[in-house]
Design a protein around this motif. Structure first.
Motif, mmCIF file in Angstrom:
data_model
loop_
_atom_site.group_PDB
_atom_site.id
_atom_site.type_symbol
_atom_site.label_atom_id
_atom_site.label_comp_id
_atom_site.label_asym_id
_atom_site.label_seq_id
_atom_site.Cartn_x
_atom_site.Cartn_y
_atom_site.Cartn_z
ATOM 1 N N THR A 27 79.697 84.214 33.809
ATOM 2 C CA THR A 27 80.667 84.005 35.154
ATOM 3 C C THR A 27 81.926 83.422 34.654
ATOM 4 O OG1 THR A 27 78.736 83.672 36.606
ATOM 5 C CG2 THR A 27 80.931 83.039 37.647
ATOM 6 N N PHE A 83 72.816 87.811 52.675
ATOM 7 C CA PHE A 83 73.218 89.151 51.923
ATOM 8 C C PHE A 83 72.330 90.225 52.572
ATOM 9 C CE2 PHE A 83 69.975 87.084 49.549
ATOM 10 C CZ PHE A 83 68.972 88.174 49.192
ATOM 11 N N GLY A 89 78.861 82.941 42.768
ATOM 12 C CA GLY A 89 77.999 83.524 41.977
ATOM 13 C C GLY A 89 76.600 83.068 41.820
ATOM 14 N N ARG A 146 78.923 91.213 39.784
ATOM 15 C CA ARG A 146 79.471 90.758 40.909
ATOM 16 C C ARG A 146 80.966 90.412 40.844
ATOM 17 N NH1 ARG A 146 74.590 88.312 39.957
ATOM 18 N NH2 ARG A 146 72.916 88.944 41.399
ATOM 19 N N ILE A 181 73.337 93.710 36.490
ATOM 20 C CA ILE A 181 74.092 93.621 38.039
ATOM 21 C C ILE A 181 75.619 92.899 37.891
ATOM 22 C CG2 ILE A 181 74.037 92.700 40.301
ATOM 23 C CD1 ILE A 181 70.957 92.832 40.080
ATOM 24 N N GLN A 211 75.014 90.058 35.150
ATOM 25 C CA GLN A 211 73.667 89.276 35.095
ATOM 26 C C GLN A 211 72.917 90.529 34.477
ATOM 27 O OE1 GLN A 211 71.769 88.809 38.972
ATOM 28 N NE2 GLN A 211 70.118 87.591 37.901
ATOM 29 N N GLU A 248 81.160 88.304 37.565
ATOM 30 C CA GLU A 248 80.281 88.051 36.994
ATOM 31 C C GLU A 248 79.327 89.157 36.625
ATOM 32 O OE1 GLU A 248 77.555 84.184 38.696
ATOM 33 O OE2 GLU A 248 76.547 86.098 39.477
ATOM 34 N N GLY A 295 84.081 88.542 43.887
ATOM 35 C CA GLY A 295 84.275 88.028 44.996
ATOM 36 C C GLY A 295 85.080 86.680 44.907
ATOM 37 N N ASN A 349 74.976 95.280 47.206
ATOM 38 C CA ASN A 349 74.644 93.964 48.340
ATOM 39 C C ASN A 349 76.042 93.548 48.847
ATOM 40 O OD1 ASN A 349 72.028 94.319 47.978
ATOM 41 N ND2 ASN A 349 71.865 92.837 46.406
ATOM 42 N N ASN A 395 81.183 87.870 48.334
ATOM 43 C CA ASN A 395 80.923 88.723 47.084
ATOM 44 C C ASN A 395 80.054 89.917 47.273
ATOM 45 O OD1 ASN A 395 78.035 88.556 45.817
ATOM 46 N ND2 ASN A 395 78.384 86.452 46.724
ATOM 47 N N ILE A 396 80.415 90.997 46.457
ATOM 48 C CA ILE A 396 79.692 92.281 46.494
ATOM 49 C C ILE A 396 79.036 92.121 45.008
ATOM 50 C CG2 ILE A 396 81.221 93.297 48.163
ATOM 51 C CD1 ILE A 396 82.328 94.864 45.618
ATOM 52 N N ALA A 397 77.825 92.966 45.093
ATOM 53 C CA ALA A 397 76.904 93.153 43.966
ATOM 54 C C ALA A 397 76.621 94.602 43.909
ATOM 55 C CB ALA A 397 75.909 92.423 43.960
#
Length: 332
Positions: free
Chosen positions: A221, A53, A33, A250, A248, A237, A235, A252, A279, A266-268
């Motif tokens: 997180t 990324f 994260g 995340r 956002i 944000q 996570e 992963g 991402n 991870n993916i965001a």
């Protein structure tokens, strides 16, 4: 059966003891994260964390698209005290923005650091550290479930403060118009370690202080280790400023390859279209461990220096034997 019980006792003791110190036997990474742990890497530990990324954004109202890639890194070092850590962090992005509002799409290439920051973090409160004269609470060696039940005292988090300085160059397409040169950054980082391998980290950040577009961020997180090697996380944000605002998410995980090396992915994504964000990131963390435990006096004069004690005892015993032999000879 006796062997399995011995292995369980050893695992409980190892897991339990590592939660009561800044330094841990395995790498303590902030990845995968973006949040910062409240704890440092430990004195004389040099740690590298880096990742790559993809960048994929689409702004529906303004009719433009962004695609590219980015690199992020962090160099962390535990300095002087167990509670202190200095870190150099940066995020570099290289992308292409395509304006589709015109009859013929117009493309423009961009590249710069989204942020480049040098800072220091200090642990001001550690609820897991026992006070002088107190005994550390011992795990239940006979019950696996007793060591995984919820404890109310785990709601009290460890707390750290962070102070840093950003450096931004002009022109930079990823920062606000008036951001240039050095600007301060401050953060409060908290961490709760719950039984069962659950950890909750919270960061409250005020960034680029003094600029007209200074932003406030929060990062929450939650991680869970379901084996000694595998960790998953989620996570959230939030970013709020007059230049850019977003929420956002995340998801992963990470894999501990060795005690000093970790891999992660991870993916965001977000939930809006001004712009939409998606991402994919991959990264790794590695540490050079030069940490040495300090000798601790536990109140009974025992500093852990058993070799010197044995030598002194041997010298004392030899002196007594010599005196006895000398007195015996004189008596004869």
């Amino acid at each position: 059966m006796r062997t399995l019980k011995s292995l369980f006792v050893l695992l409980v003791l190892l897991t339990y003891s590592t939660s009561y110190a800044q330094y841990t036997e395995v790498i303590n990474s902030n990845r995968p994260g973006l949040s910062e742990s409240a704890f440092s890497v430990g004195t004389n530990v040099l740690q590298f964390e880096a990742g790559a990324f993809t960048v994929k954004e689409e702004h529906v109202p303004l009719n433009y698209e962004v695609s590219g890639f980015g690199l992020d890194f962090s160099v962390r070092y535990g300095l002087l005290f167990e509670q202190l850590e200095i870190a150099l962090d940066g995020v570099y992005q290289n992308d292409k923005i395509t304006q589709n509002s015109a009859t013929i799409p117009v493309e423009d290439s961009r590249a710069n650091f989204r942020n480049f920051t040098l800072g220091a973090k200090y642990l001001i409160y550690d609820p897991y550290k026992t006070k002088e004269g107190e005994e550390e609470p011992k795990p239940n060696l006979y019950s696996y479930h007793a060591n995984r039940t919820f404890q109310w005292k785990s709601l009290i988090p460890a707390v750290s403060i962070y102070v840093g300085a950003n450096y931004d160059t002009k022109p930079n397409p990823f920062t606000a118009p008036d951001v240039d040169g050095f600007s301060p950054k401050i953060m409060i980082a908290t961490q709760n370690n719950f039984n069962g391998g659950w950890v909750f980290v919270m960061n409250l950040i005020k960034d680029r202080i003094g600029s007209e577009f200074s932003d406030f961020q929060y990062i929450f997180t939650l991680t869970h280790s379901f084996t000694p090697q595998w960790v998953v996380f989620g996570e959230a944000q939030g970013i709020n400023s007059d230049f850019y605002a977003d929420n956002i998410f995340r998801f992963g995980g990470a894999y501990l390859w060795t005690k000093d090396f970790q891999l992660d992915a991870n993916i965001a994504f977000n939930t809006k279209d001004t712009p939409s964000v998606f991402n994919i990131a991959f990264g790794a963390s590695y540490r050079l461990d030069f940490h040495k435990d300090k000798k601790v006096d536990n109140g009974n004069g025992n500093t852990g220096d058993f070799k010197k004690k044995r030598k002194r005892k041997k010298k004392k015993k030899k002196k007594v034997d010599d005196d006895f032999d000398s007195n015996t000879e004189d008596g004869l």
